[in-house]
Design a protein around this motif. Structure first.
Motif, mmCIF file in Angstrom:
data_model
loop_
_atom_site.group_PDB
_atom_site.id
_atom_site.type_symbol
_atom_site.label_atom_id
_atom_site.label_comp_id
_atom_site.label_asym_id
_atom_site.label_seq_id
_atom_site.Cartn_x
_atom_site.Cartn_y
_atom_site.Cartn_z
ATOM 1 N N ILE A 78 -7.322 -6.230 -1.790
ATOM 2 C CA ILE A 78 -7.237 -7.484 -1.030
ATOM 3 C C ILE A 78 -8.556 -8.240 -1.090
ATOM 4 C CG2 ILE A 78 -6.949 -8.465 1.280
ATOM 5 C CD1 ILE A 78 -4.757 -6.538 1.788
ATOM 6 N N ASN A 79 -9.664 -7.529 -1.005
ATOM 7 C CA ASN A 79 -10.980 -8.182 -1.127
ATOM 8 C C ASN A 79 -11.134 -8.832 -2.504
ATOM 9 O OD1 ASN A 79 -12.452 -7.951 1.339
ATOM 10 N ND2 ASN A 79 -12.654 -5.758 0.989
ATOM 11 N N LYS A 80 -10.620 -8.154 -3.525
ATOM 12 C CA LYS A 80 -10.673 -8.697 -4.890
ATOM 13 C C LYS A 80 -9.855 -9.982 -4.986
ATOM 14 C CE LYS A 80 -9.381 -7.582 -9.667
ATOM 15 N NZ LYS A 80 -8.755 -6.550 -10.553
ATOM 16 N N ASP A 83 -3.368 4.549 -0.429
ATOM 17 C CA ASP A 83 -4.811 4.794 -0.308
ATOM 18 C C ASP A 83 -5.411 3.563 0.366
ATOM 19 O OD1 ASP A 83 -7.616 4.825 -0.722
ATOM 20 O OD2 ASP A 83 -7.393 6.128 -2.465
ATOM 21 N N TYR A 84 -5.754 3.693 1.653
ATOM 22 C CA TYR A 84 -6.169 2.529 2.428
ATOM 23 C C TYR A 84 -7.420 1.862 1.857
ATOM 24 C CZ TYR A 84 -7.082 -0.431 6.486
ATOM 25 O OH TYR A 84 -7.298 -1.510 7.296
ATOM 26 N N ASN A 85 -8.409 2.661 1.460
ATOM 27 C CA ASN A 85 -9.659 2.097 0.932
ATOM 28 C C ASN A 85 -9.421 1.325 -0.358
ATOM 29 O OD1 ASN A 85 -11.260 3.116 3.023
ATOM 30 N ND2 ASN A 85 -11.548 5.072 1.981
ATOM 31 N N ASN A 138 0.841 -1.196 0.000
ATOM 32 C CA ASN A 138 0.000 0.000 0.000
ATOM 33 C C ASN A 138 0.878 1.248 0.000
ATOM 34 O OD1 ASN A 138 -2.210 1.791 0.313
ATOM 35 N ND2 ASN A 138 -1.981 1.728 2.533
ATOM 36 N N LYS A 139 1.885 1.256 0.872
ATOM 37 C CA LYS A 139 2.771 2.422 0.979
ATOM 38 C C LYS A 139 3.595 2.626 -0.289
ATOM 39 C CE LYS A 139 3.191 2.150 6.010
ATOM 40 N NZ LYS A 139 4.063 1.803 7.155
ATOM 41 N N GLU A 140 4.014 1.533 -0.909
ATOM 42 C CA GLU A 140 4.887 1.634 -2.072
ATOM 43 C C GLU A 140 4.145 1.999 -3.345
ATOM 44 O OE1 GLU A 140 8.127 -1.131 -4.546
ATOM 45 O OE2 GLU A 140 7.201 -1.875 -2.701
#
Length: 315
Positions: free
Chosen positions: A118-120, A110-112, A104-106
């Motif tokens: 991940i849900n995908k 955007d957390y959402n 996410n950071k790299e």
């Protein structure tokens, strides 16, 4: 009948032990693992009766259990089987969000959006046949490239007369701050670093809009932000051995003084502690982006296992 039940119990127990070994981070309880073992056994049983077989059912189950032993060998693989044969849970989602936050950071920041990725991945029909880590990384990288391509289409002539031009550029290229922040070390407090980098970014956007460059916004900003961030890094390098270094060392010595006042250390204990803490001090100074100096040194003491067994830091 008892023989059949004994055989079933034998394989259920064998499957459970395989799952338990893979539960390296204790993500699942024993009850959850037993439930998964039962569902896997039922799955093997169902597949056996779907087509004519020459082998007995327990010979068929035994071959699948043998294969399971080699395929489920870590927490991620165990997760893939649980999602496939039981369901996806919030506990699993949270675990993966934390474990792969570096992607996410790299790539995204955007957390959402990261949670959606991940849900995908967890919704893929062939999840038990893929490596979760690689799939999350690939999806995050793909998302970054799509976002980057979208941002790169902003040209100067298309926004030059737009009254919201500055806000458009600030919003669309703010990701450059985090991207280049990781490239340099700023020997200053984190609060000052963030303020200065945002200021540099805004001034660079102003330079682009008020100048005569015909380059794409992305090209101009990438070039000049790198130069200006590097200049800021060099400035903090020159200054780090003055105000910052003095303050950090004073905080470091204060923490040690309080520790010595509240604990009766032997000369050997003090020598070992100071050797360890001197390394932590040097590392803290060199890493830059200083936060709570005393809090950092207290945490380092608490992480020192030999010290933790004998005494603790108390004010």
């Amino acid at each position: 009948m008892k023989f059949i039940e004994d055989k079933k119990g034998y394989y259920l127990n064998k499957i459970f032990n395989i799952l338990k070994r893979a539960n390296t981070d204790d993500l699942f309880t024993d009850e959850e693992l037993k439930n998964l073992a039962f569902n896997l056994f039922l799955n093997y049983q169902t597949k056996y009766y779907e087509a004519p077989r020459k082998s007995t059912i327990y010979a068929y189950v035994a071959s699948h259990v043998q294969n399971l032993m080699f395929t489920i060998n870590d927490q991620d693989r165990l997760i893939s089987y649980h999602v496939t044969h039981i369901k996806k849970t919030d506990k699993i989602l949270l675990y993966l969000l934390r474990k792969y936050d570096n992607f996410n950071k790299e790539y995204i920041n955007d957390y959402n959006l990261y949670e959606n990725i991940i849900n995908k991945v967890l919704s893929l029909p062939n999840l038990s046949h893929i490596k979760i880590e690689n799939k999350i990384k690939n999806e995050a990288s793909k998302c970054y490239k799509q976002t980057k391509n979208k941002k790169l289409n902003i040209k100067l002539d298309s926004i030059k007369n737009n009254p919201n031009a500055k806000n458009i550029l600030l919003e669309n290229y703010s990701f450059y701050i985090d991207k280049y922040k990781r490239k340099y070390k700023f020997y200053d407090s984190e609060e000052k670093v963030n303020l200065n980098l945002n200021s540099i970014f805004e001034k660079t956007v102003d330079s682009y809009l008020n100048g005569e460059s015909k380059k794409l916004a992305s090209t101009y900003l990438a070039t000049f932000l790198l130069q200006r961030f590097e200049n800021y890094q060099n400035k903090t390098i020159k200054e780090k051995y003055f105000a910052n270094i003095i303050l950090i060392v004073n905080d470091y010595l204060d923490v040690l003084d309080v520790l010595y006042e509240n604990n009766n250390l032997t000369p050997t204990q003090k020598a070992n502690l100071e050797e360890y803490m001197d390394l932590m001090l040097e590392e803290y100074i060199e890493n830059g982006n200083y936060k709570d100096n005393k809090g950092y040194f207290i945490n380092m003491i608490n992480n020192y296992n030999d010290i933790q067994k004998r005494y603790s830091y108390e004010k």
